[in-house]
Design a protein around this motif. Structure first.
Motif, short mmCIF file in Angstrom:
data_model
loop_
_atom_site.label_atom_id
_atom_site.label_comp_id
_atom_site.label_asym_id
_atom_site.label_seq_id
_atom_site.Cartn_x
_atom_site.Cartn_y
_atom_site.Cartn_z
N ARG A 108 0.82 -1.22 0.00
CA ARG A 108 0.00 0.00 0.00
C ARG A 108 0.85 1.26 0.00
NH1 ARG A 108 -2.12 4.01 -0.37
NH2 ARG A 108 -4.16 4.74 0.37
N TYR A 109 2.00 1.21 0.70
CA TYR A 109 2.85 2.40 0.81
C TYR A 109 4.23 2.11 0.23
CZ TYR A 109 -0.92 3.96 3.84
OH TYR A 109 -2.16 4.31 4.32
N ASN A 110 5.19 1.71 1.07
CA ASN A 110 6.52 1.40 0.57
C ASN A 110 7.26 0.53 1.59
OD1 ASN A 110 7.73 3.25 2.58
ND2 ASN A 110 6.91 4.87 1.25
N ARG A 111 8.46 0.13 1.25
CA ARG A 111 9.23 -0.79 2.09
C ARG A 111 9.62 -0.14 3.42
NH1 ARG A 111 11.16 -5.56 0.78
NH2 ARG A 111 12.79 -6.52 2.03
N SER A 112 9.91 1.15 3.41
CA SER A 112 10.30 1.84 4.65
C SER A 112 9.14 1.85 5.65
CB SER A 112 10.73 3.27 4.34
OG SER A 112 11.87 3.29 3.51
N THR A 113 7.93 2.09 5.13
CA THR A 113 6.75 2.07 6.01
C THR A 113 6.53 0.69 6.59
OG1 THR A 113 5.76 3.75 4.58
CG2 THR A 113 4.31 2.65 6.15
N ARG A 114 6.76 -0.34 5.78
CA ARG A 114 6.64 -1.71 6.28
C ARG A 114 7.64 -1.95 7.41
NH1 ARG A 114 7.38 -7.46 2.92
NH2 ARG A 114 7.60 -8.77 4.76
N PHE A 115 8.86 -1.49 7.24
CA PHE A 115 9.89 -1.68 8.27
C PHE A 115 9.50 -0.98 9.57
CE2 PHE A 115 13.71 -0.14 10.45
CZ PHE A 115 14.34 -1.35 10.72
N ILE A 116 9.00 0.24 9.45
CA ILE A 116 8.58 1.00 10.64
C ILE A 116 7.43 0.29 11.34
CG2 ILE A 116 7.55 3.16 11.44
CD1 ILE A 116 9.05 4.56 9.15
N PHE A 117 6.44 -0.14 10.56
CA PHE A 117 5.29 -0.84 11.12
C PHE A 117 5.70 -2.15 11.81
CE2 PHE A 117 1.89 -4.02 10.65
CZ PHE A 117 0.87 -3.39 11.34
N SER A 118 6.56 -2.92 11.14
CA SER A 118 7.00 -4.20 11.70
C SER A 118 7.78 -3.99 12.99
CB SER A 118 7.87 -4.95 10.68
OG SER A 118 7.15 -5.23 9.51
N THR A 119 8.68 -3.01 12.98
CA THR A 119 9.48 -2.73 14.17
C THR A 119 8.61 -2.29 15.34
OG1 THR A 119 11.35 -2.04 12.77
CG2 THR A 119 11.40 -1.37 15.09
N PHE A 120 7.68 -1.39 15.06
CA PHE A 120 6.77 -0.90 16.11
C PHE A 120 5.93 -2.06 16.67
CE2 PHE A 120 2.49 0.63 17.21
CZ PHE A 120 2.80 1.49 18.24
N THR A 121 5.43 -2.90 15.76
CA THR A 121 4.59 -4.02 16.20
C THR A 121 5.37 -4.99 17.07
OG1 THR A 121 3.25 -3.86 14.19
CG2 THR A 121 3.14 -5.93 15.41
N ILE A 122 6.59 -5.32 16.67
CA ILE A 122 7.41 -6.24 17.45
C ILE A 122 7.71 -5.67 18.83
CG2 ILE A 122 9.71 -7.29 17.61
CD1 ILE A 122 9.61 -7.59 14.55
N LEU A 123 8.06 -4.40 18.88
CA LEU A 123 8.36 -3.76 20.18
C LEU A 123 7.12 -3.73 21.06
CD1 LEU A 123 10.63 -0.78 19.05
CD2 LEU A 123 11.33 -2.87 20.24
N MET A 124 5.97 -3.40 20.49
CA MET A 124 4.74 -3.38 21.27
C MET A 124 4.38 -4.77 21.76
SD MET A 124 3.46 -0.39 21.75
CE MET A 124 1.77 -0.78 22.15
N TYR A 125 4.58 -5.77 20.92
CA TYR A 125 4.27 -7.14 21.29
C TYR A 125 5.15 -7.59 22.45
CZ TYR A 125 2.37 -11.78 20.39
OH TYR A 125 1.70 -12.98 20.50
N ILE A 126 6.42 -7.24 22.38
CA ILE A 126 7.35 -7.61 23.45
C ILE A 126 6.98 -6.91 24.75
CG2 ILE A 126 9.74 -7.43 24.25
CD1 ILE A 126 10.61 -7.81 21.34
N CYS A 127 6.69 -5.61 24.66
CA CYS A 127 6.44 -4.82 25.86
C CYS A 127 5.08 -5.11 26.49
CB CYS A 127 6.53 -3.33 25.52
SG CYS A 127 8.19 -2.79 25.06
#
Length: 249
Positions: A108-127
């Protein structure tokens, strides 16, 4: 001794199920979507295990005991969120031919947005989830078997990671079903024992204020003001139920 035997049987069952469904070579569809051939009972059992895990038995029950019935908002909302996922989000993911939410974000957007979303999701999941789940498991084994909490946590992560990586979504879903059955049976037994100790629901209610059983709290409430729940909880619910990789898969 009985506790030790029960834990050994439980871990043997989970590891055995995970190992069994990890056999054979897998395509991407097998790995990420379990071959798209899971029946409704397996899907519902897996969703139940995802939505109700050990962190709920510890944190949400503790919050409910201290703040009352209002904490149930988040679980009641889950039913609506799953319907939104099924009717709105899943058709979009399906039309885009993606296996995961980050894939859709990149498309839908680009690879950078995917990286940001994935990183945020992983951090939120861990925390928000993994720390509580792992601590709960480590603490339980420490209390029953006397194992060191940190060592136990590492063992749980490794064992879970092995069958998850080897078996993909199918292994995870079937182990979830076993876990869901144990969770349901265990919480029913725990509820029964709890009411037995307190003298029944009527006796429990007589020792608490009416506000404890109020679902709608006033705007001045520090934790669950009704407007905050109405506007804020759905945002959290959509993020959790409609974009969480495990739930979406």
């Amino acid at each position: 001794m009985i506790d030790t035997v029960v834990l050994i049987i439980y871990f043997s069952l989970i590891i055995g199920i995970g190992a069994y469904f990890s056999r054979g070579r897998k395509t991407s569809e097998d790995y990420f979507l379990a071959g798209k051939n899971m029946n409704w009972l397996v899907v519902s059992g897996s969703l139940l295990a995802v939505g109700i895990s050990s962190e709920h038995l510890i944190s949400l029950t503790a919050s409910g005991a201290s703040r009352g019935l209002a904490i149930a908002h988040f679980e009641w909302l889950a039913g609506l969120m799953v319907l939104i996922l099924a009717w709105l989000f899943v058709p979009i993911y399906s039309r885009a031919s993606v296996f995961t939410a980050p894939e859709f974000i990149e498309q839908r957007y680009n690879r950078s947005t995917r990286f940001i979303f994935s990183t945020f999701t992983i951090l939120m999941y861990i925390c928000t989830r993994m720390t509580v789940i792992l601590f709960a498991g480590g603490w339980l084994l420490h209390q029953v078997l006397g194992w060191d909490i940190m060592t136990t946590t590492v063992v749980i992560v490794v064992l879970t990671g092995v069958y998850t990586i080897a078996g993909g979504l199918k292994a995870v879903m079937y182990t979830d079903v076993a876990g869901a059955i144990i969770l349901v049976v265990g919480t029913i037994v725990l509820t029964f024992l709890g009411f037995t100790e307190t003298g029944g629901f009527a006796d429990l209610k007589s020792h608490l204020t009416p506000e404890f059983f109020s679902v709608l709290k006033p705007l001045t409430d520090a934790d669950f003001p009704w407007l905050g729940v109405l506007l804020g909880a759905p945002i959290i619910g959509i993020w959790y139920w409609c974009t969480d990789q495990m739930v979406v898969q």
